[in-house]
Write a protein that holds these residues in place. Structure first.
Motif, PDB file in Angstrom:
ATOM      1  N   PRO A   1      13.887  -4.430 -18.130  1.00 33.28           N
ATOM      2  CA  PRO A   1      13.359  -2.912 -18.259  1.00 33.28           C
ATOM      3  C   PRO A   1      12.614  -2.468 -17.351  1.00 33.28           C
ATOM      4  CG  PRO A   1      12.197  -4.613 -19.831  1.00 33.28           C
ATOM      5  CD  PRO A   1      13.118  -5.471 -19.124  1.00 33.28           C
ATOM      6  N   HIS A   2      12.138  -3.434 -16.493  1.00 36.49           N
ATOM      7  CA  HIS A   2      10.877  -3.090 -15.485  1.00 36.49           C
ATOM      8  C   HIS A   2      11.465  -2.577 -14.168  1.00 36.49           C
ATOM      9  CE1 HIS A   2       8.323  -6.039 -17.928  1.00 36.49           C
ATOM     10  NE2 HIS A   2       8.362  -5.054 -18.752  1.00 36.49           N
ATOM     11  N   TRP A   3      10.641  -1.656 -13.676  1.00 42.16           N
ATOM     12  CA  TRP A   3      10.976  -1.257 -12.288  1.00 42.16           C
ATOM     13  C   TRP A   3      10.403  -2.337 -11.181  1.00 42.16           C
ATOM     14  CZ3 TRP A   3      13.697   2.821 -11.158  1.00 42.16           C
ATOM     15  CH2 TRP A   3      14.164   3.716 -12.206  1.00 42.16           C
ATOM     16  N   TYR A   4      11.154  -2.566 -10.332  1.00 43.78           N
ATOM     17  CA  TYR A   4      10.836  -3.598  -9.282  1.00 43.78           C
ATOM     18  C   TYR A   4      10.615  -2.792  -7.705  1.00 43.78           C
ATOM     19  CZ  TYR A   4      12.057  -7.617 -11.839  1.00 43.78           C
ATOM     20  OH  TYR A   4      11.957  -8.580 -12.701  1.00 43.78           O
TER      21      TYR A   4
ATOM     22  N   ARG B   1       6.127  -4.598 -13.477  1.00 42.17           N
ATOM     23  CA  ARG B   1       5.724  -4.980 -14.847  1.00 42.17           C
ATOM     24  C   ARG B   1       5.696  -3.628 -15.681  1.00 42.17           C
ATOM     25  NH1 ARG B   1       5.422 -10.370 -16.385  1.00 42.17           N
ATOM     26  NH2 ARG B   1       5.325 -11.735 -14.669  1.00 42.17           N
ATOM     27  N   THR B   2       6.439  -2.729 -15.538  1.00 44.46           N
ATOM     28  CA  THR B   2       6.407  -1.573 -16.389  1.00 44.46           C
ATOM     29  C   THR B   2       7.642  -0.919 -16.493  1.00 44.46           C
ATOM     30  OG1 THR B   2       5.401   0.530 -16.658  1.00 44.46           O
ATOM     31  CG2 THR B   2       5.264  -0.278 -14.586  1.00 44.46           C
ATOM     32  N   ALA B   3       7.968  -0.236 -17.619  1.00 47.29           N
ATOM     33  CA  ALA B   3       9.215   0.655 -17.611  1.00 47.29           C
ATOM     34  C   ALA B   3       9.140   2.121 -17.151  1.00 47.29           C
ATOM     35  CB  ALA B   3      10.066   0.626 -18.653  1.00 47.29           C
ATOM     36  N   ASP B   4       7.641   2.381 -17.170  1.00 48.24           N
ATOM     37  CA  ASP B   4       7.340   3.922 -16.736  1.00 48.24           C
ATOM     38  C   ASP B   4       7.439   4.139 -15.184  1.00 48.24           C
ATOM     39  OD1 ASP B   4       5.834   6.102 -16.163  1.00 48.24           O
ATOM     40  OD2 ASP B   4       4.817   5.965 -18.250  1.00 48.24           O
ATOM     41  N   ARG B   5       8.352   4.968 -15.007  1.00 48.69           N
ATOM     42  CA  ARG B   5       8.655   5.270 -13.351  1.00 48.69           C
ATOM     43  C   ARG B   5       7.503   5.967 -12.742  1.00 48.69           C
ATOM     44  NH1 ARG B   5      13.048   5.794 -10.260  1.00 48.69           N
ATOM     45  NH2 ARG B   5      12.777   6.922  -8.198  1.00 48.69           N
ATOM     46  N   LYS B   6       6.558   6.486 -13.779  1.00 48.54           N
ATOM     47  CA  LYS B   6       5.346   7.163 -12.876  1.00 48.54           C
ATOM     48  C   LYS B   6       4.404   6.046 -12.578  1.00 48.54           C
ATOM     49  CE  LYS B   6       1.925  10.955 -13.254  1.00 48.54           C
ATOM     50  NZ  LYS B   6       1.326  12.082 -14.122  1.00 48.54           N
ATOM     51  N   LEU B   7       4.001   5.031 -13.480  1.00 49.03           N
ATOM     52  CA  LEU B   7       3.299   4.121 -13.472  1.00 49.03           C
ATOM     53  C   LEU B   7       3.945   3.213 -12.165  1.00 49.03           C
ATOM     54  CD1 LEU B   7       2.155   3.117 -16.888  1.00 49.03           C
ATOM     55  CD2 LEU B   7       0.961   4.443 -15.217  1.00 49.03           C
ATOM     56  N   ALA B   8       5.011   2.924 -12.195  1.00 54.96           N
ATOM     57  CA  ALA B   8       5.738   2.075 -11.179  1.00 54.96           C
ATOM     58  C   ALA B   8       5.381   2.637  -9.778  1.00 54.96           C
ATOM     59  CB  ALA B   8       7.178   2.225 -11.452  1.00 54.96           C
ATOM     60  N   GLN B   9       5.546   4.213  -9.564  1.00 57.32           N
ATOM     61  CA  GLN B   9       5.418   4.760  -8.371  1.00 57.32           C
ATOM     62  C   GLN B   9       3.965   4.413  -7.930  1.00 57.32           C
ATOM     63  OE1 GLN B   9       6.551   8.587  -9.217  1.00 57.32           O
ATOM     64  NE2 GLN B   9       8.514   8.227  -8.504  1.00 57.32           N
ATOM     65  N   GLU B  10       2.869   4.518  -8.729  1.00 58.00           N
ATOM     66  CA  GLU B  10       1.585   4.507  -8.507  1.00 58.00           C
ATOM     67  C   GLU B  10       1.480   2.972  -7.838  1.00 58.00           C
ATOM     68  OE1 GLU B  10      -0.847   5.224 -11.639  1.00 58.00           O
ATOM     69  OE2 GLU B  10      -0.124   7.421 -11.798  1.00 58.00           O
TER      70      GLU B  10
ATOM     71  N   MET C   1      10.974   1.263  -1.993  1.00 47.58           N
ATOM     72  CA  MET C   1      11.837   1.824  -2.934  1.00 47.58           C
ATOM     73  C   MET C   1      11.898   0.817  -4.304  1.00 47.58           C
ATOM     74  SD  MET C   1      15.830   0.708  -1.803  1.00 47.58           S
ATOM     75  CE  MET C   1      16.523   1.141  -3.676  1.00 47.58           C
ATOM     76  N   LEU C   2      11.987   1.917  -5.290  1.00 52.59           N
ATOM     77  CA  LEU C   2      11.987   1.458  -6.726  1.00 52.59           C
ATOM     78  C   LEU C   2      13.387   1.221  -6.894  1.00 52.59           C
ATOM     79  CD1 LEU C   2       9.525   3.866  -8.664  1.00 52.59           C
ATOM     80  CD2 LEU C   2       9.090   1.400  -7.779  1.00 52.59           C
ATOM     81  N   CYS C   3      13.512   0.012  -7.964  1.00 54.04           N
ATOM     82  CA  CYS C   3      15.067  -0.188  -8.356  1.00 54.04           C
ATOM     83  C   CYS C   3      14.714  -1.212  -9.494  1.00 54.04           C
ATOM     84  CB  CYS C   3      15.522  -1.045  -7.400  1.00 54.04           C
ATOM     85  SG  CYS C   3      14.934  -2.613  -6.853  1.00 54.04           S
ATOM     86  N   LYS C   4      16.024  -1.303 -10.334  1.00 51.92           N
ATOM     87  CA  LYS C   4      15.761  -2.066 -11.537  1.00 51.92           C
ATOM     88  C   LYS C   4      16.906  -3.295 -11.278  1.00 51.92           C
ATOM     89  CE  LYS C   4      13.989   0.711 -15.211  1.00 51.92           C
ATOM     90  NZ  LYS C   4      14.085   1.119 -16.712  1.00 51.92           N
ATOM     91  N   PHE C   5      16.816  -4.400 -11.786  1.00 52.16           N
ATOM     92  CA  PHE C   5      17.586  -5.214 -11.764  1.00 52.16           C
ATOM     93  C   PHE C   5      18.349  -5.525 -13.499  1.00 52.16           C
ATOM     94  CE2 PHE C   5      14.749  -6.750  -8.687  1.00 52.16           C
ATOM     95  CZ  PHE C   5      15.773  -6.800  -7.355  1.00 52.16           C
ATOM     96  N   LYS C   6      19.547  -5.906 -13.360  1.00 45.50           N
ATOM     97  CA  LYS C   6      20.200  -6.007 -14.722  1.00 45.50           C
ATOM     98  C   LYS C   6      19.311  -7.037 -15.517  1.00 45.50           C
ATOM     99  CE  LYS C   6      24.936  -7.133 -16.549  1.00 45.50           C
ATOM    100  NZ  LYS C   6      26.233  -7.433 -16.174  1.00 45.50           N
ATOM    101  N   GLY C   7      19.494  -6.502 -16.859  1.00 49.98           N
ATOM    102  CA  GLY C   7      18.526  -7.411 -17.784  1.00 49.98           C
ATOM    103  C   GLY C   7      17.102  -7.171 -17.851  1.00 49.98           C
TER     104      GLY C   7
END
Length: 355
Positions: free
Chosen positions: A9-12, A28-37, A1-7
Motif C-alpha cells: 500500500p506504500h509509495w516508493y 512507508r506511507t500510503a499518503d501521496r503528499k507525505l510521500a512527495q515530502e 518519481m513515486l510509484c507503487k509495487f503490487k501487494g
C-alpha cells in the motif's frame, strides 16, 4: 518519481543520483503528499552527498543492516529479528537523528495497550538501544535518545516435580513421532541447557570418556563459553543417540531436531496434566531440583553457565539446607521473661534442642 509495487500500500521513491547510482526506497506511507515530502528530502540528501561530499544522514534501516550482520550468529537471533519487526513500523524510513523519546513512548504505549508484558516490551527496547549504540560508535548519531525501561515483576519461576517429569516423558515416549522429544526432555532435565544448546548439540562438543561437554561463546546467551560435567542420566541419553548421525546428537529420521517447544510437546503436557509450563521451564526445573537437593548457589552458577550470581539467586529460596549449619551461630540468651536462667536450666534447654 513515486510509484507503487503490487501487494504494497506504500509509495516508493525511485530516481538516479548524480553519481549514477539508482535509488529505490519505500516511503512507508500510503499518503501521496507525505510521500512527495519524503522524496524531496531524500533527493536533497543524496545531492548534497554526491556534489558537496557531505555524508548523508543515516536512516533506521541503514543502522539495522550492520547490526543484524553482527548478531546473526547468536542463538537468540530469532528473538532479535522478531523485535526488529516490531520496531520497523515505528522507525522505518526515519533518520536516526530524528528518533526521539516521543517515538519510544509511543512504542511502549502501543505495546501496553496490546496487552504485552513489561518484560517483553523491555526486550524490544533493548534491541532498539543496541542498534542505536552501534550507530553511535560509527558516528552516525551524536547522542542516544533517552530510553526508559518499564518496571518488571519478579522473574517467573515455574518448575515441576520428578513425578510430573516422568509423566511428561512417558507421554512423549508413547509415540515414535515424539520419542525424540522425550530424549530431548530427559537431556534438558539432566543438564539444564537452553533449547538451542540441546537441539544444536554436536558430537564434536561431547567427550563421553571424560563425561563432559562444552558450549562455545557464540552459542551461549551471555557470550561466555563454559564446560558442563555430564550426569549419569545425561550419559545414558547420549549413548542411546550414538550411531544415529555423524554430526548432530539429536535427530529425527536422519535430520537434526531444530525445535523442542513444538505442538507435540504442548499436547503431551496437556495429557500429563501439566499446565502453565514452557520449554524453558525445564531449565528452571533443573536448577530448582539442584537447590532443593543442596547444591550450593555458586556451584549451580558454574553448572548453568550464568554470568552473574544475581541470576542464580532467584532459585535460592527453594532450598535452605546449606544454611542450616549456621542457624545456631549466635550466642544463646540466658534471660527469659526477665528471669536469668540457672546454668542447669540452660544445659537442659541445650539438651532438649539437641534431642
Amino acid at each position: 518519481m513515486l510509484c507503487k509495487f503490487k501487494g504494497s500500500p506504500h509509495w516508493y521513491v525511485r530516481f538516479t543520483a548524480p553519481n549514477g547510482r539508482r535509488i529505490c526506497r519505500t516511503t512507508r506511507t500510503a499518503d501521496r503528499k507525505l510521500a512527495q515530502e519524503y522524496e524531496i528530502q531524500l533527493k536533497q540528501e543524496v545531492w548534497r552527498a554526491c556534489q558537496l561530499g557531505e555524508e548523508s544522514p543515516k536512516r533506521w534501516e541503514e543502522a539495522v543492516m550492520p547490526w543484524s550482520q553482527a548478531k546473526k550468529s547468536k542463538p537468540s537471533w530469532r528473538d532479535l529479528r522478531r523485535n526488529l519487526r516490531i520496531l520497523n513500523p515505528y522507525l522505518g524510513g526515519k533518520l536516526l537523528r530524528d528518533i526521539t523519546a516521543e517515538d519510544i513512548d509511543r512504542i511502549k504505549a502501543d505495546r501496553e495497550s496490546a496487552g504485552v508484558a513489561p518484560a517483553t516490551t523491555n526486550r524490544t527496547l533493548e534491541v532498539l538501544r543496541s542498534v542505536l549504540r552501534m550507530a553511535l560508535k560509527r558516528n552516525w548519531l551524536k547522542a542516544l535518545p533517552p530510553i526508559e525501561f518499564l518496571d518488571e515483576p519478579d522473574v517467573r519461576i515455574r518448575w515441576i516435580t520428578p513425578e510430573e517429569a516422568d509423566r511428561l516423558i512417558q507421554e512423549l515416549a508413547k509415540s515414535k513421532r515424539t520419542a525424540a522429544l522425550a530424549e530431548l526432555v530427559r537431556f534438558s532435565l539432566a543438564t539444564g541447557l537452553r533449547e538451542s544448546n540441546v537441539t544444536g548439540l554436536e558430537w564434536s562438543r561431547v567427550d563421553l570418556e571424560r563425561r563432559v561437554m562444552w558450549v562455545e561463546g557464540y552459542q551461549s546467551k551471555n557470550g561466555s563459553a563454559f564446560n558442563l560435567p555430564l550426569s549419569a542420566e545425561a550419559i545414558l541419553v547420549l549413548r542411546r543417540q550414538q550411531g544415529k548421525h555423524s554430526r548432530w546428537v539429536f535427530t529425527y529420521y536422519g535430520k537434526r531436531v531444530k525445535r523442542g517447544n513444538t505442538k507435540a510437546f504442548k499436547a503431551a503436557l496437556k495429557r500429563a496434566g501439566i499446565s502453565n509450563f514452557r520449554w524453558h521451564d525445564l531449565r528452571h526445573t533443573w536448577a530448582s531440583w539442584h537447590v532443593q537437593n543442596g547444591t550450593p548457589i555458586p556451584v549451580l552458577q558454574q553448572l548453568g553457565g550464568w554470568k552473574t550470581l544475581a541470576m542464580v539467586m532467584r532459585y535460592a529460596h527453594l532450598g535452605a539446607s546449606h544454611l542450616a549449619e549456621f542457624a545456631d551461630n549466635v550466642p544463646r540468651l540466658r534471660v527469659v521473661a526477665g528471669k536469668k536462667l540457672a546454668k542447669s536450666e540452660c544445659d537442659s534447654t541445650e539438651d532438649a534442642v539437641s534431642a
